[in-house]
Scaffold this motif. Structure first.
Motif, mmCIF file in Angstrom:
data_model
loop_
_atom_site.group_PDB
_atom_site.id
_atom_site.type_symbol
_atom_site.label_atom_id
_atom_site.label_comp_id
_atom_site.label_asym_id
_atom_site.label_seq_id
_atom_site.Cartn_x
_atom_site.Cartn_y
_atom_site.Cartn_z
ATOM 1 N N PRO A 2 36.521 49.531 59.415
ATOM 2 C CA PRO A 2 35.231 48.680 58.674
ATOM 3 C C PRO A 2 34.506 47.788 59.931
ATOM 4 N N TYR B 65 31.096 56.092 42.902
ATOM 5 C CA TYR B 65 30.953 54.607 42.465
ATOM 6 C C TYR B 65 29.921 54.620 41.272
ATOM 7 N N THR C 249 36.347 54.227 52.429
ATOM 8 C CA THR C 249 35.166 53.727 52.441
ATOM 9 C C THR C 249 35.011 52.913 50.879
ATOM 10 N N ALA D 223 36.661 49.592 51.013
ATOM 11 C CA ALA D 223 36.069 48.572 51.792
ATOM 12 C C ALA D 223 34.789 48.154 51.249
ATOM 13 N N ARG D 224 33.899 48.692 50.410
ATOM 14 C CA ARG D 224 32.782 48.643 50.012
ATOM 15 C C ARG D 224 32.688 48.005 48.550
ATOM 16 N N HIS D 225 33.658 48.454 47.836
ATOM 17 C CA HIS D 225 33.297 48.242 46.203
ATOM 18 C C HIS D 225 34.395 47.473 45.901
ATOM 19 N N LEU D 226 35.549 47.308 46.301
ATOM 20 C CA LEU D 226 36.677 46.530 45.671
ATOM 21 C C LEU D 226 36.350 45.395 45.403
ATOM 22 N N VAL D 227 36.643 44.763 44.251
ATOM 23 C CA VAL D 227 36.283 43.424 43.774
ATOM 24 C C VAL D 227 37.722 42.818 43.782
#
Lengths: 713, 474
Positions: free
Chosen positions: A255, A507, A545, A548-552
C-alpha cells in the motif's frame, strides 16, 4: 417423464465446458477428474465447401515426392491433382475462427460445428449420452435455444443440461454462498451466488465498444508483457510463455510503495541501478542450448542447473553482467557454440546462496523459452524464435504423459493443465494420437512423412508466416530451450489499471447485490477461477488490493454505544451446508439415497425458483405495511471481511491441477445430480427434472424448453 | 445456421403472446435502464442510464466502462423528468442493450467487429442516418432488422410526451424492425407486478416520486402527481447535511481511493488517493459520488417511523438512541444518530428538509411535494367512490422506497390522513422486485397469452404511421 431421469450411468455423460480459447471435455463423470480433453475452441473454414468447417487447419500441398517448394500454403490450384495432397496441421492456427469471443458466441455456426466436432470426437459410437454443456453468462437466450435445437436435432442425446459457468464453479467448490471471479482470456466475469442462486453479476471486457476492444483478463497481461519486451526481441509466443513461467509473477500489493509493489533492489550491483528506476538493461538472450528431451523435462527452474542457468544468475547478481555478457557474446560468436567456462565454477558457490533467493527478490531471472529447432544447426540464435519442424514424438506426446510426472518438479512452467493457447495444441494431440488419427504433425510445414525417422534431408522451408529466416535443417529436430534473462519487466507486467478494473468489478458486483444481508457471505467466499487466474500472485494481489481499499474496519465509535458494531454481520450462512461436516465421507463419492445430499437439495430448491418458472414463485412477498422481507434486517456496511473461500482438499487430482478449472469439476457434479441420482422423492425428482431438458420435454416444448429446464441461473 | 423444422410432434406455436415469442421488455429510467426477456422474473441487463462520452466522440455504455479516463464525461440520455432527452444516444443505448447484449451476435465475415460497430463511428450521427445513408449497402443488409423476431414492450413515465411516444415506436419499427410494439406506463406495470389491476401506485424512484391511481389497468390521468422528492433529492439532502455538519464531511468517492488505513471515529482520514495523471470530469465524479450516497442510504439513512413527525421531541429521543457508524471510502468514519432520520424527513415534512445551498428552487421542497401531499392530491383527482378501493390497494415501488422504515411511516401518515378507511400497503419484500417493479410488470404483461391481441403490429404501424401509438396505448 419420470422414466427419463436417473437412468444414465456416470460414464455415459458427456461434459463440455467451452471457453474462448480452450474447451474442456470428457466423457463420463465417474471419477471427478480433471478434464481428459482440452481442445482448442476453434474451427477452420473449409476452403472447398461452403458452410463447412474443419477442426484442424488443412491445406493443400505438393506431395513430398514432388520435391521443391513445399511452401504453397493455401493451395494454389496449379499442377496435377495427384501432385497435391491435403495436409492437416493440428498446430497451426492459420485462418482459425474462434467462435467464442470474450464469452459471447461470436459465430454460432462455427460454434455449433465445433460442438459437433467435440461430440463426435468423444463419443465414438452411438451412445445413450446425455450432455452437460457449460454456458457463459454472456450467452443470450436465443443462443441457448439455438444450441438446444441443434443438439437435439444433430445428436441422439437423450438430455441436455445447460449450466451457468458461475453456478458450475459453485458446484465444484460446494460453498453455498460465494463470489466467483472468472478470469478468462479476454474477459472477467464476477458472479455472486447466494444460496446457490446467482444474485449479482458483473463482467469486464465482455461487451467491447465500437472501435477498440477493451478486453480484460489474461490476455491483457500478455499484451502488457509484450509491450514491455517488444523492443527486446520478444514475440507474442515468448511473452505468453514468459507469463506462464515461474519467473513471471505479480508482486504483493504494497500500500505504501509508490508503485504499489516492492520491486527487488539491485543490492550488489555496481551498475548502481536503483531498483525503482527499473528495467534499464534489456533482457538478454543468453544462449541457445540444444537440449535433449530429458534435459527439458528435468530442467528445474529454481535449482542449480549445469546448463548455465546458475552461472548466469550468479554473474548477474555479482554485478559484472555487462562485461561478462559482452565477453560471452564474443566467444559465442567465435565458436558458434554455447560457452560454458570452467572458471565460472568458482563463482558458483558464492552465488549459490543468492540463487536461492526467491524469484520475487531477484532483479533478474532466467526464463526458459522452449522452442523447436532442428538438430545440428544451432546457427546463430535467431532473433525471433522460429517455429520449425520438429519431431513430435519428443515434443508432443513426450510432454503430455510427462506432465503428471514432471508437474511438480517442473513447476508451472510447462503448465500441466495447459493454461491457454500455446500448450493446448499439445494436450490436444493426445486424443488425436489415441484415435490413431494422424499422429501429430510438425509445426508448420514439415511433410507429414517426416514424423517418423525419415532421414532424407529435404529442404523444409518454414512457410515464413512471420517472416522467419529459412533454415537449412536436417530431419532430426529437437526441442531447444533458450534461456532468456528477464529483468523487472516480469513484475511490471502486472498492469495496475487491469487489476483495478477487476477489483472494481468485484466490489461493484458484491455491493450491487440487492439484498444487503447477502453481501457478507459473498465477501467472505471469493474464489478465482479461469486460467487467467493462474498468473502467479494475481489473486493475492487482487485480494490485497480489495482489502487495502475497501475493507471497513471496526470503528472506535461503536465502543460508546450499546449497539452491536456495524461490522457484525448477521450469521446468515446455512450451517448445514458448510463443507466441514458434510464432506467427511469418502472422497469421490456423493452421498446418494440414504442421506439427502445437501448440495442436491440446494440445487434442486434453487432450480425451483429459477427464472422461466412461473413468475413470483419465489418467496411470498411481505405485503403488509411494515413487515419487510421476513427477518432480514441487515443494514450494516460491507465489506468488513474479505476472504478467499477455502478450496476442497479431498480431491487430490484437482489439488494438483489447481482449482482454476473448478467449473469443470462442478459440471461433472452437476451432471451426476441431474442425470445419475435415483430414487428421489417426488418434489426432488421434479426439481431434478428441471435441471436438464430431456428429449421428451424437448419434443413437447421445443427449444424454448431450455429456458425453464436448465441451470442457467 | 441450419434451421431445420422441429419434429412433427411439435405443434406450431408461433403466435404472438405467451412464452412462444421472445418478447423483449425495455424499461428506461433516469438512473438505470433495464432490459430483458418477457417471462423472466428479473431483467437480464441493467445498466446505468448514464453513459460515458470520450474525447474522440464515442459513447460507451455500461458500468464496467465508466471508469476514470482522460477527457471523459458522463452524461445521461434521460432528463430529470425521466423522459428521453437525447434520442440519438437513446437509440444507441437501447440498441446496445436489446441487440448487443440480448441478441445473438450475427455472423459477420470480419468476425472481429460486432454488427453494432458501424453505428458508433460518429457520436453525432443519428442511428437512422447511419443505416440509410452512410452504410447503405453492406451494413444495412447485415443489420437489417436486428429485432425482426422480437416484439418489444417499452415502459414510459405517465407524463411522457406524445412526441416521445411516437419517436419510441418509430425507432423500434423502423430501425429494429420489431414485429410488434407496445408502450405501457410504469405505474400500471408496477401494479401488475404486484398482481393488481386497480391500485394506487406510489413510486419513489431515482429522479421522481409519483403517485398514480390505476383503475382496471388504466391510468387515471387526473390522478397523476409527481415531485422530485426521490433518490437524487435525497442524495442532495445528504450532501447538504455533510456540508453543514461539524466537522464538514468531505465526499471522497471510492474510485479516488488507492488504499486506506483504519482511523478513529471522527479522526481525519489516513488515505492514499489515486493519481490519475489527468483531470477527472465533474460529471464522472458526481456519478461516482452517487454510489457512495447510495451506500449511505442503504446502511445509515432511516425514515422516522412515528409516532408523529420527527421534528421536536422525537429528534431528542433519536439523539439518545444508538446510532450507526458509517465509514467513508477514505476510511474516516463517524456515528450518525439523529441526522440519519432528519435527512429523509423532508419527504414527509417540508419544513424539515435541509436547504440546498446554491440549488435554487430545485432543491427546495414545497408543501405540495411531500409524499403525503402527493397522495392526497392524487386521490382528490379521482372519483370519491374509488378512493376506498385505492387506499386498500396501495402499491409501493421504486428503489428509494427501500429506505428503512419507509412503509411504516407511510402507513402512519395515511392512517392519520384517512381515519376510518382501510389502508393496505403492498410493498414487495424482495429488494429486486421493488427496484424493478415496472420491468417485472412488463415482463408479466408481455408474456400473457391474451396480450397478443393488444400489440401494435408492424402492419398497423405501416398503415397508420407513428401516430398509432397515441390511439392505441392509452
Amino acid at each position: 417423464m419420470s422414466t427419463q431421469t436417473g437412468k444414465w450411468r456416470e460414464d455415459q455423460i458427456l461434459v463440455i465446458c467451452p471457453g474462448s480459447q480452450t474447451t474442456m471435455a470428457q466423457l463420463g463423470c465417474a471419477e471427478l477428474t480433471p478434464p481428459a480433453f482440452r481442445i482448442p475452441t476453434r474451427m477452420f473454414k473449409d476452403d472447398e465447401e461452403e458452410d463447412s468447417w474443419r477442426p484442424v487447419h488443412t491445406y493443400k500441398r505438393r506431395k513430398a515426392n514432388a520435391v521443391g517448394k513445399a511452401a504453397s500454403n493455401g493451395g494454389g490450384a496449379k499442377g496435377d491433382d495427384d501432385e497435391w495432397e491435403y495436409v492437416e496441421d493440428p498446430d497451426s492456427d492459420e485462418g482459425a475462427v474462434y467462435p467464442i469471443q470474450a464469452g459471447r458466441i461470436a459465430n454460432m455456426e462455427c460454434f455449433l460445428a465445433f460442438l459437433e466436432h467435440v461430440h463426435a470426437k468423444l463419443t465414438t459410437t452411438y451412445h445413450n449420452t446425455p450432455i452437460v454443456l457449460m454456458a457463459s453468462p454472456q450467452w443470450t437466450r436465443p443462443d441457448c435455444e439455438d444450441i438446444a435445437r441443434y443438439i437435439f436435432e444433430k445428436t441422439k442425446t437423450p438430455s441436455l443440461c445447460l449450466l451457468h459457468s458461475g453456478v458450475a464453479t459453485q458446484y465444484g467448490l460446494r460453498w453455498p454462498n460465494m463470489t466467483v471471479v472468472d478470469i478468462g482470456y479476454e474477459k472477467v466475469d464476477v458472479t455472486c451466488i447466494y444460496d446457490s442462486r446467482v444474485v449479482s453479476h458483473k463482467d469486464v471486457g465482455a461487451y467491447p465498444s465500437a472501435e477498440e476492444r477493451e478486453i480484460s483478463g489474461g490476455e491483457v497481461f500478455t499484451r502488457k508483457l509484450l509491450s514491455l519486451l517488444e523492443g527486446k526481441g520478444f514475440n507474442r509466443e515468448m511473452a505468453e510463455q514468459l507469463k506462464k513461467s515461474a519467473v513471471c509473477e505479480v508482486l504483493p500489493y504494497v500500500p505504501d510503495s509508490p508503485k504499489l509493489m516492492e520491486l527487488p533492489a539491485e543490492n550488489v550491483g555496481p551498475a548502481g541501478v536503483p531498483a525503482a528506476a527499473a528495467p534499464v538493461e534489456p533482457p538478454k538472450i543468453i544462449e541457445t542450448a540444444p537440449l535433449t528431451d530429458d534435459d527439458g523435462l528435468n530442467g528445474d527452474k529454481d535449482v542449480v542447473d549445469e546448463d548455465g542457468v546458475l552461472n548466469i544468475a550468479n554473474i548477474i547478481t555479482s554485478g559484472n553482467t555487462r562485461e561478462f555478457l559482452a565477453k560471452k557474446e564474443k566467444e559465442k560468436a567465435e565458436k558458434a557454440k554455447p560457452g560454458r567456462k570452467a572458471k565460472e565454477k568458482a563463482e558458483v558457490d558464492a552465488a549459490a546462496a543468492r540463487a536461492r533467493l526467491p524469484n520475487s527478490k531477484r532483479t533478474w531471472n532466467m526464463f526458459h523459452y522452449e522452442d523447436f529447432v532442428t538438430e545440428d544447426v544451432p546457427v546463430a540464435p535467431p532473433a525471433a524464435p522460429a517455429p520449425v519442424p520438429t519431431k513430435d514424438v519428443e515434443m508432443g506426446d513426450g510432454a503430455a504423459p510427462a506432465d503428471t510426472a514432471a508437474a511438480t518438479a517442473d513447476g508451472a512452467a510447462t503448465a500441466p493443465t495447459g493454461e491457454a493457447k500455446s500448450s493446448e495444441p499439445r494436450a490436444d494431440q493426445i486424443p488425436a494420437a489415441a484415435e490413431g488419427d494422424a499422429a501429430p504433425k510438425p509445426e508448420t510445414a514439415a511433410p507429414p512423412e517426416s514424423t517418423t525417422a525419415q532421414a532424407a534431408p529435404t529442404e523444409s522451408a518454414p512457410p515464413a508466416s512471420e517472416g522467419q529466416q529459412q533454415q537449412l535443417t536436417e530431419k532430426q529436430t529437437k526441442r531447444v530451450r533458450r534461456d532468456i534473462e528477464v529483468g523487472l519487466e516480469r513484475f511490471l507486467f502486472a498492469d495496475r489499471a487491469e487489476i483495478d478494473r477487476i477489483a472494481t468489478a468485484i466490489y461493484q458486483a458484491v455491493q450491487g447485490i440487492q439484498d444487503m444481508y447477502m453481501r457478507p457471505p459473498c465477501w467472505e467466499n471469493i474464489v478465482f477461477v479461469g486460467n487467467g487466474a493462474r498468473i502467479r500472485g494475481l489473486k493475492d494481489n487482487i485480494m490485497q488490493t480489495l482489502q487495502a481499499r475497501h475493507l471497513v474496519s471496526p470503528s472506535s465509535a461503536t465502543m460508546f454505544t450499546s449497539e452491536l458494531p456495524s461490522n457484525m454481520g448477521t450469521p446468515s450462512g446455512t450451517g448445514s451446508q458448510t463443507p466441514t461436516g458434510s464432506f467427511t465421507g469418502a472422497p469421490h463419492q456423493l452421498p446418494t439415497t440414504s442421506s439427502v445430499n445437501p448440495l442436491l437439495q440446494a440445487a434442486t430448491t434453487a432450480s425451483l425458483g429459477v427464472p422461466g418458472g412461473p413468475l413470483g414463485v419465489q418467496q411470498q412477498a411481505g405485503s403488509n405495511a411494515g413487515d419487510m422481507a421476513p427477518s432480514h434486517h441487515f443494514h450494516s456496511q460491507t465489506p468488513t471481511n474479505i476472504k478467499l473461500a477455502a478450496m476442497p482438499n479431498y480431491l487430490s487430482e484437482w489439488s494438483k491441477n489447481g482449482f482454476e478449472e473448478a467449473m469443470f469439476l462442478g459440471a461433472q457434479i452437476a451432471a451426476r445430480l441431474a442425470f445419475c441420482i435415483h430414487n428421489l422423492d417426488q418434489s426432488t425428482a421434479d426439481a431434478q427434472r428441471l435441471m436438464s431438458l430431456s428429449r421428451v420435454d424437448y419434443n413437447e416444448l421445443g427449444p424454448k424448453g431450455i429456458r425453464s429446464h436448465s441451470m442457467l441461473a | 445456421m441450419a434451421q431445420q423444422p422441429l419434429s412433427s410432434a411439435q405443434q406450431p406455436t408461433d403466435i404472438y403472446g405467451g412464452d412462444e415469442v421472445s418478447a423483449l421488455v425495455l424499461d428506461p429510467g433516469y438512473c438505470h435502464t433495464r432490459a430483458g426477456y418477457a417471462g423472466e422474473e428479473m431483467p437480464k441487463q441493467v445498466i446505468p442510464s448514464f453513459y460515458g462520452h470520450t474525447a474522440d466522440g464515442r459513447d460507451i455504455f455500461g458500468d464496467e466502462v465508466i471508469i476514470p479516463r482522460a477527457s471523459f464525461e458522463v452524461r445521461n440520455y434521460m432528463n430529470r423528468d425521466s423522459v428521453v432527452e437525447d434520442w440519438d444516444v437513446a437509440t444507441k443505448i437501447w440498441e446496445h442493450l436489446l441487440v448487443k447484449r440480448l441478441q445473438p451476435e450475427r455472423p459477420t465475415p470480419a468476425s472481429k467487429n460486432g454488427l453494432n460497430n458501424v453505428n458508433d463511428n460518429d457520436g453525432d450521427v443519428a442511428m437512422e442516418d447511419v443505416l440509410k445513408d452512410e452504410n447503405g449497402g453492406i451494413d444495412a443488409s447485415l443489420l437489417e432488422k436486428p429485432l425482426a423476431e422480437s416484439p418489444l414492450l417499452m415502459t414510459e413515465a405517465p407524463w411522457n410526451t406524445a412526441k416521445a411516444r411516437e419517436k419510441a415506436i418509430e425507432i423500434s419499427m423502423e430501425n429494429w424492425g420489431c414485429p410488434a410494439f407496445w408502450l405501457s406506463r410504469t405505474p400500471v406495470l408496477a401494479a401488475f407486478a404486484a398482481g393488481k389491476a386497480t391500485a394506487l401506485v406510489v413510486d419513489i424512484g431515482g429522479a421522481n416520486a409519483s403517485v398514480t391511481a390505476i383503475h382496471d389497468g388504466m391510468v387515471l390521468k387526473r390522478s397523476i402527481q409527481r415531485s422530485p422528492i426521490a433518490g437524487l433529492w435525497l442524495s442532495n439532502q445528504i450532501r447538504a447535511m455533510w456540508e453543514t455538519c461539524e466537522p464538514k464531511v468531505e465526499i471522497v468517492p471510492t474510485f479516488m481511493v488507492e488504499n486506506k488505513k483504519p482511523v478513529e471515529a471522527g479522526a481525519p482520514a489516513d488515505v492514499r488517493l489515486r493519481n490519475f495523471g489527468f483531470p477527472i470530469a465533474d460529471s464522472f465524479r458526481a456519478f461516482e459520488e452517487e454510489r457512495l450516497l447510495t451506500e449511505f442510504k442503504e446502511s445509515v439513512v432511516e425514515v422516522w417511523r412515528g409516532p408523529g413527525r420527527y421534528q421536536g421531541p422525537n429528534e431528542d429521543f433519536a439523539r439518545s438512541q444508538p446510532g450507526r457508524v458509517f465509514e467513508m471510502p477514505d476510511g474516516s468514519n463517524q456515528m450518525w444518530r439523529e441526522q440519519r432520520y432528519k435527512v429523509a424527513e423532508g419527504m414527509w415534512d417540508e419544513t424539515a428538509a435541509y436547504p440546498i445551498t446554491g440549488g435554487g428552487d430545485e432543491g427546495r421542497v414545497s408543501k405540495g411535494q411531500t409524499i403525503p401531499a402527493l397522495i392526497k392530491a392524487s386521490l382528490e383527482g379521482v372519483d370519491v367512490d374509488l378512493r376506498p378501493n385505492l387506499l386498500s390497494n396501495i402499491v409501493v415501488t421504486g428503489s428509494t422506497s427501500l429506505l428503512n422504515g419507509f412503509n411504516d411511516r407511510l402507513n402512519m401518515e395515511l392512517t392519520a390522513m384517512y381515519p376510518g378507511l382501510k389502508i393496505k400497503i403492498h410493498a414487495a419484500g424482495l429488494t429486486s422486485e421493488r427496484r424493478f417493479g415496472s420491468w417485472i410488470g412488463g415482463s408479466i404483461l408481455a408474456s400473457l397469452g391474451t396480450f397478443h391481441q393488444m400489440w401494435i403490429s408492424k402492419k398497423e404501424y405501416d398503415e397508420n404511421g407513428p401516430g398509432i401509438v397515441e390511439k392505441r396505448c392509452k
